[in-house]
Every structure is written in structure tokens, then in C-alpha cells.
Scaffold this motif. Structure first.
Motif, PDB file in Angstrom:
ATOM      1  N   PHE A  52     -94.934 -57.289  21.627  1.00 17.63           N
ATOM      2  CA  PHE A  52     -95.287 -58.212  20.184  1.00 17.63           C
ATOM      3  C   PHE A  52     -96.480 -58.086  19.923  1.00 17.63           C
ATOM      4  CE2 PHE A  52     -92.322 -60.810  17.812  1.00 17.63           C
ATOM      5  CZ  PHE A  52     -93.113 -61.291  16.754  1.00 17.63           C
ATOM      6  N   PRO A  53     -97.588 -58.473  20.624  1.00 12.92           N
ATOM      7  CA  PRO A  53     -99.093 -58.472  20.023  1.00 12.92           C
ATOM      8  C   PRO A  53     -99.707 -57.095  19.841  1.00 12.92           C
ATOM      9  CG  PRO A  53     -99.169 -58.883  22.378  1.00 12.92           C
ATOM     10  CD  PRO A  53     -97.691 -58.835  22.078  1.00 12.92           C
ATOM     11  N   ALA A  60     -96.737 -72.366  27.631  1.00 11.12           N
ATOM     12  CA  ALA A  60     -96.964 -71.433  26.389  1.00 11.12           C
ATOM     13  C   ALA A  60     -97.898 -71.768  25.302  1.00 11.12           C
ATOM     14  CB  ALA A  60     -95.788 -71.012  25.856  1.00 11.12           C
ATOM     15  N   ASN A  61     -97.807 -73.016  24.768  1.00  9.49           N
ATOM     16  CA  ASN A  61     -98.606 -73.636  23.777  1.00  9.49           C
ATOM     17  C   ASN A  61     -99.879 -73.773  24.222  1.00  9.49           C
ATOM     18  OD1 ASN A  61     -97.000 -74.173  21.237  1.00  9.49           O
ATOM     19  ND2 ASN A  61     -95.365 -74.851  22.815  1.00  9.49           N
ATOM     20  N   SER A  97    -101.396 -64.826  26.085  1.00  8.62           N
ATOM     21  CA  SER A  97    -100.233 -65.671  26.093  1.00  8.62           C
ATOM     22  C   SER A  97     -98.880 -64.669  26.200  1.00  8.62           C
ATOM     23  CB  SER A  97     -99.953 -66.636  24.924  1.00  8.62           C
ATOM     24  OG  SER A  97    -101.418 -67.469  24.952  1.00  8.62           O
ATOM     25  N   PHE A  98     -98.950 -63.756  25.357  1.00 10.13           N
ATOM     26  CA  PHE A  98     -97.656 -62.773  25.545  1.00 10.13           C
ATOM     27  C   PHE A  98     -97.543 -62.181  26.852  1.00 10.13           C
ATOM     28  CE2 PHE A  98     -97.500 -63.980  21.170  1.00 10.13           C
ATOM     29  CZ  PHE A  98     -96.224 -63.856  20.743  1.00 10.13           C
ATOM     30  N   PHE A  99     -98.499 -61.767  27.304  1.00 14.05           N
ATOM     31  CA  PHE A  99     -98.487 -61.114  28.688  1.00 14.05           C
ATOM     32  C   PHE A  99     -98.092 -61.819  29.840  1.00 14.05           C
ATOM     33  CE2 PHE A  99    -102.203 -57.925  27.369  1.00 14.05           C
ATOM     34  CZ  PHE A  99    -101.248 -57.231  26.364  1.00 14.05           C
ATOM     35  N   SER A 133     -90.858 -68.176  26.536  1.00 10.65           N
ATOM     36  CA  SER A 133     -90.793 -67.133  25.434  1.00 10.65           C
ATOM     37  C   SER A 133     -90.383 -67.926  23.998  1.00 10.65           C
ATOM     38  CB  SER A 133     -89.578 -66.276  25.609  1.00 10.65           C
ATOM     39  OG  SER A 133     -89.321 -65.477  24.506  1.00 10.65           O
ATOM     40  N   PHE A 134     -89.461 -68.986  24.183  1.00 12.02           N
ATOM     41  CA  PHE A 134     -89.269 -70.016  22.970  1.00 12.02           C
ATOM     42  C   PHE A 134     -90.407 -70.401  22.596  1.00 12.02           C
ATOM     43  CE2 PHE A 134     -86.823 -73.475  21.361  1.00 12.02           C
ATOM     44  CZ  PHE A 134     -86.324 -72.782  20.070  1.00 12.02           C
ATOM     45  N   GLY A 135     -91.343 -70.959  23.488  1.00 12.06           N
ATOM     46  CA  GLY A 135     -92.612 -71.881  23.033  1.00 12.06           C
ATOM     47  C   GLY A 135     -93.633 -70.853  22.144  1.00 12.06           C
TER      48      GLY A 135
END
Length: 482
Positions: free
Chosen positions: A98-99, A156-157, A193-195, A25-27
Motif C-alpha cells: 500500500f505505501p 496501528a494509530n 506502520s504498514f510494514f 489493518s482496520f486501524g
């Protein structure tokens, strides 16, 4: 509390798995949130104050949660586990939503909730490691956290890079550029990525909760908890108790923690500059998008939405800038994934070095490596050469995520580990807060409104952070100390 025994490699591994989801999440916050703000119409000099959520929620949430968790014990649920479980659930919900942000203010609001959730989970997790390990395993335990910090942010990235590379939609037709749904909107490839993050956040925390028991308090500690509960027997006393304890703990804070606060002032101010301005920087250095190009693109989109018909040349220009911007976001993900991959590899290797040469010396060198990386980045125009400074950055990040905690762990009273871990987080978020309210005007008025200069400034601040470490009076870790 019972006498702590040395844990095996895999026991310490399982204890730290939950950090993977928190750091995934932080990434996304590091790499994707600021570009999302830009996709939704934010200017780059507005990015600092749009990120106020991080420092403010960290300042309010972490120390309070830390103080509360110090005073918590349930034979069924434990001491720290209930807090990072609730934090992980809220984090998963925010990442999923978020997205779907339909406006800049919706995205900013979700960031506030997401940051509060992450802070609720993170601080008790730091204390959880200290609670469950004997002193001689603290460096290893906190560096194992660094490994999972690197792993979570790396995945994440890299997910952002891969999804942008293979799932980015073709540029919209010129006739639809002016439609509100296409202008200032989030690309669909960002959703994936968010999912994944929403799943990882809760799944990894559940793994650590299931695999790791917590030490029960001793009879004396249990009696003290009962007395605290009886003393704070009404609503307002319960509300004020953790706040009072925070201020009392700050007043009695060991000198070493004050010295760490100076290091963190430079370090975290600089890191916030990097995360906010790395994508705007490589848009200029790597993809050749100038400030004039961005202004022209924004002006054309606004004109088109107001009924002006664009020429094919102008429409193609807007599409070209949009495509390059998406590529910059993807490449930022690859760069940030690279330094976090290096963190995964180097994190545990720092443990024997810290024991041999001292955590203080190793951490100083690592901060200088980070400064070198940041000062290199704006001078590189080849996308492959950019991986060199990311290696140095990864070494520094591995140290930042673990060694400061092991350096100060002996100075922290064991019965106040939660509140002091929260206070250490205040040392992180206060510089971030100062950055969010000061750096926008600094960038605009002193640094020529140029994101490249923000990265240079971050490099100089890391030099100052490294020098500040040299003034810390750190006790050498005794490998035989239990």
C-alpha cells in the motif's frame, strides 16, 4: 456438534489473538488511508466515494464467505480457519504494497483488495467465537474480541503518531517542491506502520489457528454437509447455493436482527463520517488550516508543476501547509489510538455491567457517550483537551464491537451462525455504502462543504442510534445457561 465446555481465560485469549492483526489493518484503514488519498491529490469531498471498497466488498464477501464456511468441514483444516488464514495472507500482501502506491488509483485499487481480504478473515472469525463457546460465555468472548479490536487499532494509530513524530523527513527545499515525486506523494514515515501491519496480520492469525481447535460436527451435521454437497454437484449450483441461502436467511431473519439493522443504519453511517473527516476537521480546528489555505497550496503546486517559478514566500507557504497536514495525520493517529486504548481497558469491564443491567441498557448509554464525544470534538482547539472526548468514544467503541453480537446471539440458529454473522455485516456495510454515495453531495450542498459539520452530523446520528436500541426486544443473558 459436541457439547461445549467452558473455556479458561487464556483459552479465550488465544482464540481471539488473531483479531489483533485484522484490527491493526482496520486501524490503518481508519486513520491512514484517507490521508494517503489526500497526499495523492484527492479532495476531501471526494473521500466518501473513494471509500466504496469497504461497503461493497463487505456486502458481497462476508455473507458469501459466512455461508460457505457453514458448509465447510475438514478434519485437518477445520471449518472457519481456512477462510481467515487466506484472508490474513492477502491482507499482509496488500499492507506491504500500500505505501508504495504511485497514484491515487493504485491506492484505491489496493484498498479494494485489502478490504476483500479483511472481510474474508473477519466474518468467519466472528462465527469462530460463537462456535467454540457455550452460550453463557458469549458476552465474555465477544468482549474479548473488543479488547483485541482496541489493541490492534491502538498500536496501528500510535505507530502513525510515533513515526510521524520521530521519523518525519525535513521539509523539501523550495527548488524541489514542484517535482512530481515530492508533490502529491506519501511520506516515507507512513511506510513503517504498514510494514508492521503486514507482519501482525499473518502472525496473530497463525497464533490463534495453532492454539485453538475447532469443534467437529456431529454425525448428523456431517451427514447434512454430505447431502448438501451431493445436491450442489455442479459448478453453478455450488456458486448459487450460498447466494440462495443468504436470501432465504434474510427472509426468515429474526425480528431482533431487523431491529439491530436500524441501530446500525445510524451508527455505521456516523462512524464512516468520523473516520473520513476527523483529520480534515482537526486540520481546521487544531492546526488552523482553512479551506482557502488548502486551495492556495494546491494551486501553487499545480502552477509550479506547469513551469511557473515560485517565490520563496510561496514555496515556504506550501511547505508549511504540508508540514501541518502531516502533523494532523499524526495527531489523528494519537486520538484514534487513545479511544482504542480505552476500549482495551473498558471492554471486559462491560461484561459484569451487561449481566447486571442488561446489554441493551449498557449499549444505549455507550452510544450516547459516543454522540457526546463527537459533538465535543469540533469545539476543542487544545490538543490535550481532545483526549477527553476520545475517552467517551472509546467506551462507545468497546460496546459497539461486542455487545450487539451477544445481544442477538441467542436469536441466531447455530447451524446458520456463519451466514447470519455475514448478514449482520451487511447491516454494517449497507449504511457505509449509503454514506459513500450520499454524503459527498450532502457535505457540499447542505453542510457548507465543511468537514467540521460532518463530525456534528455524526454526533446527531449516534443520538438516533442510542434511541433505536431502546426499541430492541433483547432477552436477558442467563449466566447459568449452557
Amino acid at each position: 456438534m459436541s457439547k461445549k465446555i467452558n473455556l479458561s481465560f487464556w483459552q479465550i485469549w488465544n482464540m481471539n489473538v488473531g483479531f489483533f492483526g485484522i484490527q491493526y489493518s482496520f486501524g490503518l484503514q481508519q486513520t491512514a488511508v484517507n490521508p494517503i488519498f489526500s497526499f495523492l491529490g484527492a479532495d476531501h469531498h471526494d473521500l466518501p466515494w473513494l471509500n466504496l471498497a469497504g461497503p461493497i466488498t463487505g456486502l458481497l464477501v462476508q455473507p458469501i464467505i459466512g455461508a460457505l464456511s457453514d458448509k465447510t468441514w475438514s478434519p485437518r483444516f477445520g471449518r472457519r480457519k481456512p477462510y481467515f488464514f487466506v484472508g490474513a495472507i492477502l491482507c499482509s500482501l496488500c499492507l506491504f504494497l500500500f505505501p508504495f502506491s504511485s497514484s491515487l488509483w493504485m491506492a484505491v485499487g489496493l484498498l479494494w483488495i485489502l478490504d476483500a481480504a479483511n472481510n474474508t478473515a473477519m466474518e468467519p472469525y466472528r462465527a469462530f467465537i460463537g462456535d467454540n463457546l457455550p452460550q453463557n460465555q458469549h458476552t465474555f468472548g465477544f468482549q474479548m474480541q473488543s479488547l483485541f479490536v482496541g489493541a490492534g487499532i491502538t498500536i496501528a494509530n500510535l505507530s502513525l503518531f510515533v513515526f510521524q513524530k520521530f521519523f518525519s523527513q525535513p521539509a523539501v527545499e523550495s527548488a524541489s517542491i514542484c517535482q512530481t515525486d515530492n508533490a502529491n506523494s506519501i511520506p516515507t514515515w507512513v511506510y513503517y506502520s504498514f510494514f508492521i501491519g503486514a507482519f501482525c496480520s499473518i502472525a496473530s492469525v497463525l497464533w490463534s489457528i495453532y492454539k485453538t481447535p475447532e469443534y467437529p460436527p456431529s454425525e448428523e451435521e456431517l451427514q447434512k454437509l454430505v447431502e448438501e454437497k451431493q445436491k450442489n454437484n455442479n459448478f453453478w449450483k455450488r456458486i448459487m447455493a450460498p447466494i440462495i441461502e443468504i436470501f432465504q436467511s434474510i427472509a426468515n431473519m429474526p425480528k431482533l436482527l431487523w431491529q439491530l439493522a436500524l441501530v446500525y443504519l445510524f451508527q455505521w453511517y456516523a462512524l464512516f463520517c468520523y473516520w473520513q473527516f476527523i483529520t480534515p476537521t482537526i486540520k481546521r480546528t487544531l492546526f488552523g488550516i482553512t479551506a482557502a489555505d488548502e486551495e492556495k497550496s494546491t494551486r501553487l503546486i499545480d502552477a509550479c508543476k506547469n513551469g511557473v517559478e515560485l517565490t520563496s514566500q510561496d514555496a515556504n507557504f506550501v511547505k508549511h501547509i504540508a508540514d501541518l497536514t502531516e502533523q494532523a495525520v499524526g495527531h489523528t493517529g494519537l486520538m484514534n489510538g487513545t479511544y482504542n486504548f480505552v476500549t482495551m481497558i473498558i471492554a471486559l469491564a462491560l461484561v459484569p455491567l451487561a449481566r447486571k443491567y442488561s446489554s441493551k441498557i449498557i449499549h444505549t448509554f455507550c452510544l450516547f457517550f459516543t454522540a457526546f464525544a463527537l459533538l465535543m470534538i469540533p469545539q476543542i482547539e487544545n490538543k490535550y483537551m481532545l483526549f477527553i472526548p476520545m475517552i467517551f468514544f472509546g467506551i462507545g467503541w468497546a460496546s459497539m464491537m461486542g455487545l450487539p453480537y451477544s445481544m442477538v446471539s441467542k436469536s441466531i440458529p447455530t447451524d446458520k451462525r456463519g451466514v447470519y454473522m455475514g448478514i449482520i455485516n451487511m447491516m454494517i456495510v449497507i449504511p457505509m455504502f449509503i454514506q459513500t454515495i450520499t454524503f459527498g453531495p450532502i457535505l457540499k450542498n447542505l453542510l457548507n462543504d465543511n468537514p467540521i459539520n460532518a463530525i456534528y452530523a455524526a454526533g446527531v446520528l449516534f443520538v438516533l442510534a442510542g434511541i433505536s436500541v431502546l426499541f430492541m426486544k433483547v432477552e436477558r443473558e442467563n449466566a447459568n445457561h449452557e
